[in-house]
Design an enzyme around this catalytic site. Structure first.
Site, mmCIF file in Angstrom:
data_model
loop_
_atom_site.group_PDB
_atom_site.id
_atom_site.type_symbol
_atom_site.label_atom_id
_atom_site.label_comp_id
_atom_site.label_asym_id
_atom_site.label_seq_id
_atom_site.Cartn_x
_atom_site.Cartn_y
_atom_site.Cartn_z
ATOM 1 N N ARG A 99 0.869 -1.119 0.010
ATOM 2 C CA ARG A 99 -0.010 0.049 0.125
ATOM 3 C C ARG A 99 0.901 1.243 -0.007
ATOM 4 O O ARG A 99 1.828 1.117 0.370
ATOM 5 C CB ARG A 99 -0.979 -0.013 0.993
ATOM 6 N N ASN A 147 8.690 5.884 5.110
ATOM 7 C CA ASN A 147 8.164 6.461 6.130
ATOM 8 C C ASN A 147 9.336 7.909 6.209
ATOM 9 O O ASN A 147 10.273 7.796 5.805
ATOM 10 C CB ASN A 147 8.268 5.832 7.794
ATOM 11 N N ASP A 198 9.762 6.449 12.361
ATOM 12 C CA ASP A 198 8.224 6.589 11.663
ATOM 13 C C ASP A 198 8.177 8.076 10.845
ATOM 14 O O ASP A 198 9.128 8.450 10.131
ATOM 15 C CB ASP A 198 7.159 6.218 12.656
#
Length: 292
Positions: A99, A147, A198
């Site tokens: 994704r 990320n 992240d």
């Protein structure tokens, strides 16, 4: 310094805080539940839109009428007035386990976003650039979890992380072409307690703020990659951050209520909250909108 909960909606996987200077509104998403949220700087006037798939990030369009969404099924447009979602382009129709994930807009209005392996098991993802004319270009590949894309204040250094590489990378970024080159290690991330890099943002001084997911830390890195400051958050699963508010001096931090994989521990009652860190004495940079 003070850390407060701004909105407590228990996002399953809260991500992508985005402060829009023109609207004076904060946006963020629930990646797993497929929702886009909007609120005032202090968490009032909450509005939400549903999207038809898991979502990784958004970018507000130039005219403010909607946003670009990185969905599991490619790049889409969300119309804020009607709620309609339309496909722009799916760069990976042959990779159903992937994704599109985290993304940001450069100074020329291009949206740079990477894909990820949803099982986080192999380097099956890539980094893409969506131009204002909706053309898509692959910038890099061999990535497990994309990320933390963000730029230096002059827009000429691009920061990016493959979360499980243990590093944050820096690239030379060509503002004229949107091309990247000279990938190098910006900093090595302390993963000794199970954390990983992240979402990230860059402040007005050129320092990189990275959310250390699963370790509950916000880490500020100096332009030379050294650790400048660590803020312990009240939850472990912090996911991303961006400066916002009327003076761009509030650091908004998202978190997740449920880990995507069972090996990660749960948090307490504050899980999934949207946090605001005030009193830092630091300001961020306005986030550009998507489009020419």
């Amino acid at each position: 310094m003070k850390i407060d909960i701004v909105v407590d909606v228990k996002t399953t996987l809260g991500e992508g805080p985005l402060w829009d200077v023109e609207q004076q509104r904060l946006y963020w998403i629930d990646s797993f539940d497929g929702r886009v949220f909007r609120a005032t700087a202090d968490g009032r006037e909450i509005r939400a839109w549903d999207v038809p798939a898991k979502i990784g990030s958004i970018a507000i369009r130039k005219d403010g009428s909607g946003c670009v969404c990185s969905l599991a099924t490619g790049f889409h447009l969300l119309d804020f007035k009607t709620g309609d979602v339309t496909l722009i382009h799916d760069p990976e129709p042959d990779k159903p386990a992937n994704r599109i994930n985290d993304g940001k807009v450069d100074k020329r209005g291009r949206f740079v976003s990477g894909s990820m392996d949803t099982m986080e098991s192999g380097p099956n993802g890539a980094l893409y650039r969506l131009d204002p004319d909706f053309s898509v270009t692959k910038l890099d590949d061999g990535i497990i979890v994309s990320n933390g894309p963000c730029w230096s204040p002059d827009g000429r250094t691009f920061y990016f992380a493959d979360s499980w590489s243990g590093e944050i990378w820096a690239y030379d970024y060509d503002l004229d072409t949107g091309g990247v080159s000279n990938r190098r290690t910006f900093t090595k991330v302390d993963t000794s307690r199970g954390g990983a890099a992240d979402g990230a943002t860059v402040d007005a001084e050129g320092f990189v703020w990275s959310a250390l997911v699963y370790d509950g830390k916000m880490v500020r890195y100096a332009p030379d990659g050294s650790v400048d400051r660590i803020i312990e958050m009240p939850v472990k699963k912090v996911t991303s951050a961006m400066f916002g508010g009327p003076n761009l001096d509030i650091l908004y931090v998202t978190s997740m209520a449920k880990p995507p994989l069972p090996r990660f521990p749960g948090d307490g009652v504050m899980r999934g909250s949207l946090f605001a860190i005030t009193g830092l004495g630091i300001k961020g940079l306005p986030e550009p909108r998507f489009g020419a």
